[in-house]
Design a protein around this motif. Structure first.
Motif: not given
Length: 292
Positions: A180-200
């Motif tokens: 991961l070099k920049s925030p845009e690289d997050l498009r290429q990986v799995a992003c883990l989410t907690d349902s109670a804080w889904a807006e984070d």
């Protein structure tokens, strides 16, 4: 022979509790949730009370219920009465078990913030008998047998102490961070989410990637601790709350791949009812502040 007058019988305590809860909370369903019964039980209890009084306490409508004028006039007295009953029961419990402390905490806070501090807390206060219950919302300490609350809040509750700020940032295992070099690289990986804080994710990406249309893809968890465990396993990037993952960041088990965190408008607080009333509870809160 003396003639005794009839003794006036009070209505069922359960019926009175059902009325007070439904009137205070604005409906039969929230009253049922608070009292741990079914909405049908609340309906039956209130109907029995109205039949006994010979007067309606609620107006029934298709969209819910509304207090009658009689119910509105009666409500403050019953709120005060049940608050007083709860406080009296609390004092009875404290007298019966003066060293017992029951903490109510947000599940993630209980597992990830409080649990690592319990050994030090027990060592500092060896006579304290500390129990912990995880729950999603802060309980009404006037009504339930809890002594301390640990929850995030935007406004400091009365008598509370500040424990931590709420700051969010992406974290992941070191091996994943290397890609991961920049925030845009997050498009290429799995992003883990907690349902109670889904807006984070949306809050953080709006600050870190302004103008970029970003939608995280990846698994969603109902337990934040499980999402943290999966981040430790290398399953993806977690939008973390810094106070809850601080030990993993300190150890290097998790790293922050980007130099960007977002401060949320809330803090982690600890509080109790009548802060000066019990030295043991005050000592626990003070120790938690020292351990924060």
């Amino acid at each position: 022979m003396a003639v005794l007058p009839p003794f006036p019988r009070l209505p069922s305590l359960n019926a009175l509790r059902a009325f007070e809860a439904a009137a205070r909370l604005g409906g039969f369903a929230p009253a049922a949730e608070e009292l741990r019964v079914t909405p049908g039980a609340i309906t039956a209890q209130i109907k029995a009370l109205e039949d006994e009084l010979g007067a309606a306490l609620f107006e029934r409508h298709a969209r819910g219920v509304r207090l009658t004028a009689l119910g509105q006039r009666a409500l403050p007295g019953f709120v005060g009465a049940f608050d007083a009953l709860g406080l009296a029961m609390r004092e009875l419990r404290r007298e019966a078990a003066p060293r017992r402390a029951h903490i109510a905490a947000l599940p993630a806070v209980a597992q990830l913030w409080l649990a690592p501090r319990l050994p030090a807390l027990r060592q500092a206060l060896p006579e304290a008998d500390i129990s912990v219950t995880a729950m999603e919302l802060p309980p009404n300490l006037k009504r339930v047998p809890f002594d301390l609350c640990l929850f995030y809040a935007e406004t400091a509750p009365p008598g509370s102490v500040w424990l931590a700020a709420d700051e969010i940032l992406p974290v992941c295992a070191p091996e994943l961070a290397n890609s991961l070099k920049s925030p845009e690289d997050l498009r290429q990986v799995a992003c883990l989410t907690d349902s109670a804080w889904a807006e984070d994710w949306a809050i953080w990406s709006a600050a870190a990637m302004p103008g970029v249309d970003f939608a995280p893809r990846g698994p969603v968890f109902s337990l934040y601790a499980l999402a943290v465990a999966e981040a430790l396993n290398g399953a993806g990037v977690l939008m973390a709350h810094r106070a809850l993952v601080a030990p993993h960041l300190a150890s290097g088990a998790l790293v922050a791949p980007f130099d960007r965190a977002v401060r949320l408008p809330r803090n982690l607080y600890g509080w109790m009812l009548q802060p000066a009333a019990n030295r043991d509870l005050a000592a626990i809160l003070q120790r938690l502040v020292a351990l924060a």
